[in-house]
Motif scaffolding. Structure first.
Motif, mmCIF file in Angstrom:
data_model
loop_
_atom_site.group_PDB
_atom_site.id
_atom_site.type_symbol
_atom_site.label_atom_id
_atom_site.label_comp_id
_atom_site.label_asym_id
_atom_site.label_seq_id
_atom_site.Cartn_x
_atom_site.Cartn_y
_atom_site.Cartn_z
ATOM 1 N N GLY A 224 25.360 33.075 38.942
ATOM 2 C CA GLY A 224 24.696 31.897 38.403
ATOM 3 C C GLY A 224 25.731 30.814 38.181
ATOM 4 N N LEU A 225 25.307 29.679 37.665
ATOM 5 C CA LEU A 225 26.222 28.572 37.396
ATOM 6 C C LEU A 225 25.954 28.025 35.995
ATOM 7 C CD1 LEU A 225 26.076 26.613 40.782
ATOM 8 C CD2 LEU A 225 27.963 28.038 39.953
ATOM 9 N N ARG A 226 27.039 27.808 35.243
ATOM 10 C CA ARG A 226 26.924 27.184 33.928
ATOM 11 C C ARG A 226 27.409 25.740 34.024
ATOM 12 N NH1 ARG A 226 30.626 29.904 31.012
ATOM 13 N NH2 ARG A 226 32.140 28.212 31.097
ATOM 14 N N PRO A 227 26.577 24.752 33.730
ATOM 15 C CA PRO A 227 27.010 23.345 33.821
ATOM 16 C C PRO A 227 28.146 23.048 32.852
ATOM 17 C CG PRO A 227 24.615 23.510 33.720
ATOM 18 C CD PRO A 227 25.150 24.871 33.380
ATOM 19 N N ASP A 228 29.138 22.286 33.330
ATOM 20 C CA ASP A 228 30.281 21.900 32.495
ATOM 21 C C ASP A 228 30.470 20.394 32.442
ATOM 22 O OD1 ASP A 228 30.973 24.513 31.836
ATOM 23 O OD2 ASP A 228 32.255 24.761 33.583
ATOM 24 N N GLY A 229 29.413 19.630 32.702
ATOM 25 C CA GLY A 229 29.504 18.178 32.597
ATOM 26 C C GLY A 229 29.363 17.468 33.926
ATOM 27 N N THR A 230 29.158 16.171 33.853
ATOM 28 C CA THR A 230 29.025 15.328 35.049
ATOM 29 C C THR A 230 29.735 14.004 34.823
ATOM 30 O OG1 THR A 230 26.960 14.292 34.310
ATOM 31 C CG2 THR A 230 26.764 16.307 35.621
ATOM 32 N N ILE B 237 33.292 24.008 41.322
ATOM 33 C CA ILE B 237 32.887 25.302 40.780
ATOM 34 C C ILE B 237 34.130 26.088 40.389
ATOM 35 C CG2 ILE B 237 31.655 27.453 41.205
ATOM 36 C CD1 ILE B 237 29.972 25.969 43.270
ATOM 37 N N ASN B 238 34.209 26.437 39.123
ATOM 38 C CA ASN B 238 35.298 27.247 38.586
ATOM 39 C C ASN B 238 34.895 28.709 38.717
ATOM 40 O OD1 ASN B 238 37.163 28.633 37.045
ATOM 41 N ND2 ASN B 238 36.629 27.640 35.108
ATOM 42 N N GLY B 239 35.557 29.434 39.621
ATOM 43 C CA GLY B 239 35.221 30.837 39.793
ATOM 44 C C GLY B 239 36.065 31.492 40.863
ATOM 45 N N GLU B 240 36.040 32.804 40.924
ATOM 46 C CA GLU B 240 36.702 33.552 41.992
ATOM 47 C C GLU B 240 36.080 33.122 43.322
ATOM 48 O OE1 GLU B 240 37.997 35.598 44.884
ATOM 49 O OE2 GLU B 240 39.063 35.772 42.953
ATOM 50 N N ASN B 241 36.920 32.643 44.261
ATOM 51 C CA ASN B 241 36.336 31.997 45.439
ATOM 52 C C ASN B 241 35.548 32.952 46.331
ATOM 53 O OD1 ASN B 241 38.480 33.299 46.704
ATOM 54 N ND2 ASN B 241 39.471 31.414 47.412
ATOM 55 N N PHE B 242 35.893 34.216 46.360
ATOM 56 C CA PHE B 242 35.112 35.161 47.156
ATOM 57 C C PHE B 242 33.682 35.247 46.632
ATOM 58 C CE2 PHE B 242 33.439 39.410 47.976
ATOM 59 C CZ PHE B 242 33.599 39.514 49.353
ATOM 60 N N HIS B 243 33.537 35.333 45.321
ATOM 61 C CA HIS B 243 32.210 35.422 44.738
ATOM 62 C C HIS B 243 31.453 34.101 44.855
ATOM 63 C CE1 HIS B 243 33.500 39.088 42.116
ATOM 64 N NE2 HIS B 243 33.042 39.454 43.297
ATOM 65 N N VAL B 244 32.158 32.994 44.765
ATOM 66 C CA VAL B 244 31.482 31.703 44.964
ATOM 67 C C VAL B 244 30.999 31.579 46.405
ATOM 68 C CG1 VAL B 244 31.698 29.198 44.873
ATOM 69 C CG2 VAL B 244 32.813 30.591 43.127
ATOM 70 N N PHE C 158 30.226 19.505 37.420
ATOM 71 C CA PHE C 158 31.172 20.597 37.233
ATOM 72 C C PHE C 158 30.447 21.833 36.720
ATOM 73 C CE2 PHE C 158 33.149 16.485 36.438
ATOM 74 C CZ PHE C 158 34.135 16.483 37.412
ATOM 75 N N PHE C 159 30.826 23.005 37.283
ATOM 76 C CA PHE C 159 30.153 24.259 36.933
ATOM 77 C C PHE C 159 31.182 25.382 36.812
ATOM 78 C CE2 PHE C 159 27.157 21.788 39.496
ATOM 79 C CZ PHE C 159 26.027 21.777 38.685
ATOM 80 N N THR C 160 30.783 26.417 36.093
ATOM 81 C CA THR C 160 31.535 27.671 36.052
ATOM 82 C C THR C 160 30.630 28.782 36.575
ATOM 83 O OG1 THR C 160 32.943 27.023 34.199
ATOM 84 C CG2 THR C 160 32.637 29.381 34.555
ATOM 85 N N LEU C 161 31.172 29.626 37.453
ATOM 86 C CA LEU C 161 30.409 30.740 37.997
ATOM 87 C C LEU C 161 30.130 31.759 36.895
ATOM 88 C CD1 LEU C 161 29.352 31.923 40.768
ATOM 89 C CD2 LEU C 161 31.425 33.313 40.740
#
Length: 709
Positions: A120-126, A139-146, A597-600
């Motif tokens: 999923g994605l958690r919003p971190d602002g715009t 997207i802030n996350g492990e790139n394989f999973h993204v 901006f999002f976080t995985l």
């Protein structure tokens, strides 16, 4: 195997049946023998997910005590029960069934790449300055999973992937299974190849097979292996490698040649091909531009002439006052100093540290003279009438605009577009057919200097913050322009986003032609090795706020993209300096662009399948619809419609939902939440010409098809 073939032939001569029997046994082995790039495909990676929720059934590790700098217990455990702030865990893959109870804060979630994940994605602002333009996303996350997540939102939908992966230098530049890969690791190369192969296979699923390109930068340490890996992974593509000078001064390699360049692979799928572009003078055959330029009415550029006097009265003795040194900075290709004429008994000019001395010397070594004197040269420099050409044995070719050529430029027959890095004016003849071209396979342009337009430029946007080896903004921009100049709404992905150069470069391309292209930037929030040691001594851990604030995404990537759009540093100060090349304007002007901006996040199967994770899935639906307009994050009324998409979960209200879709001119996709295949088809049939997706069936099926690695 050729030696074995010879032995089989000899065996047949001695005993034909024995030879045939041996051949029958060996032939199947030959067919199974892999050719090409062979490497150990190590066990799938595992990634520690700091800050993510620990649930019953989670796979975890026990963190080392606070203040410790060691790696800690690397064994994997499964959470059996949650008891207040504690958790009962059992050791995985253990016949002894070891069980213990630990505090939840001492556990960290772990995902192995063989596991099914439900992202999923958690919003971190715009930041919104672009009106109705689509959003660039970070997207802030492990790139394989993204990448796995993007196979749901962008399968076969990406026009360009640009990546600058870790170069595997042997320094602490990347991790495999949460451990830095050192230079003395015997499996360093195969780990890097396994790491890259998994991501490239997913990247291939995202690229448009009919017309797209993968662009990968690399240096000399892995370019041979990368080339073979690309050939094997993209066996139906056309692949070309170019070399590009990124540091004219070169970087010392100890007892080896100084390194000044690196390589770029272009993997072209389907009809993809580099576009013909108008290339400025800095793209000439020399280090910093064209050499002497002949003028004609067909030329798009003004009539640049050589500063060296030719023909009669061209010797030093004819005009002694026109024999003087010109000093050029080799890093920028700009004239920094103009010396005084040398006295008759002087044949060498004084040296200036860091600058290259240029005297009017002929090819045969005899002394010539310049066309104009020192004061006139200084005046023409300020007017932009002097251009630096190729490097020679005696310095650089110096070109200038004569009075007549300069008057023609000012007459309106030329359009002045700005100035090159050396200060010379960039002008194009009005009404002359374009001389667009495709570059050669060797790029030598000063705008690609990674020191000047990577590190130094980044410092202007993020004062006091450092990032190792950022790309030149203009080098990335030029690579992208070759493949998106005819695609004003292209989707570009960078899953090794680092400092965010790709998104920044794409904004410049949009500004140049009014495009609405969007970039998806993916990076983790890894903290540098040096910072990690310091933070651990302060008893901090990954997931702590004071730890995470130093991560790549939060400290560099997001602030850089925010600064580029707003024109202001993280401290709110206007960014100092001007953009150069192609178009010149103040960096403080920013861009008319939007970014989100999002976080995985990692969701549970049960929550997704029972529609209890809509808040996390909602941004993914918005991304799939094109990342434009409003994101639907509330379905309390049973359905909702935005600019590009609609979602319905109360199927009893389908009539009013379908009516609300009718006025939407830019509608791209409709999501229908139901477990009933019949009702899904019924509603889908009432929305002809629009893509429909069944939630959460399609999402879950996509997630569970990604775990086979």
């Amino acid at each position: 195997m050729s030696r074995l073939t010879d032995l089989l032939r000899a065996a047949k001569q001695l005993d034909e049946q024995l030879g045939k029997d041996l051949e029958d046994e060996i032939l199947p082995l030959q067919k199974r023998l892999p050719f090409g790039l062979n490497f150990e495909r190590h066990a799938p990676e595992a990634v520690e997910l700091a800050g993510h929720k620990i649930r019953k059934g989670s796979k975890v590790r026990i963190l080392p005590p606070r203040g410790s700098t060691g790696r800690g217990d690397q064994r994997l455990w499964r959470v059996k029960e949650l008891i207040g702030d504690a958790a009962e865990i059992s050791l995985l893959d253990s016949s002894e069934g070891e069980v213990c109870t630990v505090q939840r804060d001492d556990l960290i979630l772990v995902a192995e790449f063989r596991d099914w994940i439900y992202p999923g994605l958690r919003p971190d602002g715009t930041v919104e300055r672009g009106g109705d333009k689509p959003f660039h996303t970070v997207i802030n996350g492990e790139n394989f999973h993204v990448l796995e997540q993007l196979t749901f939102t962008h399968e076969e939908a990406v026009d360009v992937i640009y990546i600058d992966p870790p170069y595997n230098t042997g320094a602490r530049d990347w991790k495999y299974n949460n451990d830095y890969v050192e230079g003395d690791d015997l499996y360093r190369h195969s780990k890097w190849l396994a790491f890259m192969e998994r991501r490239l296979k997913l990247a291939k699923r995202l690229l448009k097979p009919e017309n797209s390109v993968l662009i990968v930068t690399i240096d000399e340490k892995e370019y041979l292996r990368l080339g073979l890996l690309l050939e094997q992974t993209f066996d139906d593509a056309r692949i070309q490698m170019i070399s590009t000078v990124i540091n004219p001064k070169g970087v010392s390699r100890g007892d080896s040649f100084r390194r000044s360049d690196e390589y770029i692979f272009f993997v072209m799928l389907g009809a993809a091909a580099p576009q013909r572009l108008e290339l400025g003078g800095e793209w000439g055959s020399g280090s910093f531009g064209n050499s002497d330029t002949a003028a004609s009415e067909d030329n798009t550029e003004p009539a640049w002439s050589s500063m060296m006097r030719r023909g009669s009265n061209s010797a030093r003795a004819d005009r002694p006052g026109l024999f003087y040194p010109i000093y050029v900075d080799p890093a920028t290709g700009r004239i920094e100093q103009v010396g005084a004429p040398l006295s008759a008994d002087k044949h060498e000019a004084p040296e200036v540290p860091g600058l290259i001395t240029t005297l009017p010397l002929r090819r045969n070594g005899s002394e010539g003279r310049w066309q104009i004197g020192p004061e006139e040269l200084r005046s023409r420099l300020s007017q932009g009438r002097v251009r630096i050409g190729r490097k020679t044995a005696y310095g650089y070719v110096i070109n200038y605009l004569s009075d007549g050529a300069y008057a023609e430029v000012l007459s309106g027959r030329f359009e002045i577009k700005g100035r090159a890095e050396d200060g010379s004016i960039l002008a194009t003849r009005v009404g002359v057919q374009s001389r667009a071209q495709v570059p050669f396979t060797q790029w030598r342009t000063p705008s690609h200097n990674a020191s000047e337009y990577g590190s130094t430029l980044l410092a202007a946007f993020l004062p006091g913050r450092k990032f190792p080896f950022p790309k030149s903004l203009h080098a990335v921009e030029d690579a992208l322009r070759l493949f998106v100049s005819d695609k004003p709404e292209a989707v570009v992905l960078d899953f090794f986003a680092g400092s965010g150069t790709t998104a920044h470069a794409l904004m410049r391309v949009n500004r140049q032609d009014g495009g609405r292209r969007q970039c998806i930037s993916v990076t983790n929030n890894e903290v540098s090795a040096e910072e990690q040691a310091r933070l651990r001594k302060e008893k901090l851990r990954p997931g702590d706020t004071r730890w995470e604030q130093w991560g790549i995404c939060d400290y560099i990537t997001k602030p850089r993209i925010l600064a580029a759009i707003t024109g202001r540093t993280p401290d709110g100060e206007p960014i100092k300096g001007d953009y150069k090349f192609v178009d010149e304007f103040s960096m403080a002007d920013g861009f008319n662009e939007n970014a989100a901006f999002f976080t995985l996040t990692y969701e549970s199967l049960w929550q997704v399948s029972t529609d209890r994770a809509f808040a996390a899935i909602a941004p993914m639906l918005w991304l799939r619809a094109g990342a434009r307009g409003r994101c639907i994050d509330d379905l309390s009324s049973g359905w909702a419609v935005a600019e590009a998409y609609g979602i319905i979960k109360d199927l009893d209200r389908s009539t009013e939902f379908i009516a609300a879709l009718q006025p939407q001119e830019n509608l791209r996709i409709v999501f229908i939440v139901t477990n009933d295949e019949g009702r899904y088809q019924q509603i889908a049939n009432e929305i002809p010409g629009v893509e429909t997706v069944r939630l959460y069936e399609d999402y879950l099926r996509n997630c569970e098809s990604n775990g086979d690695f």
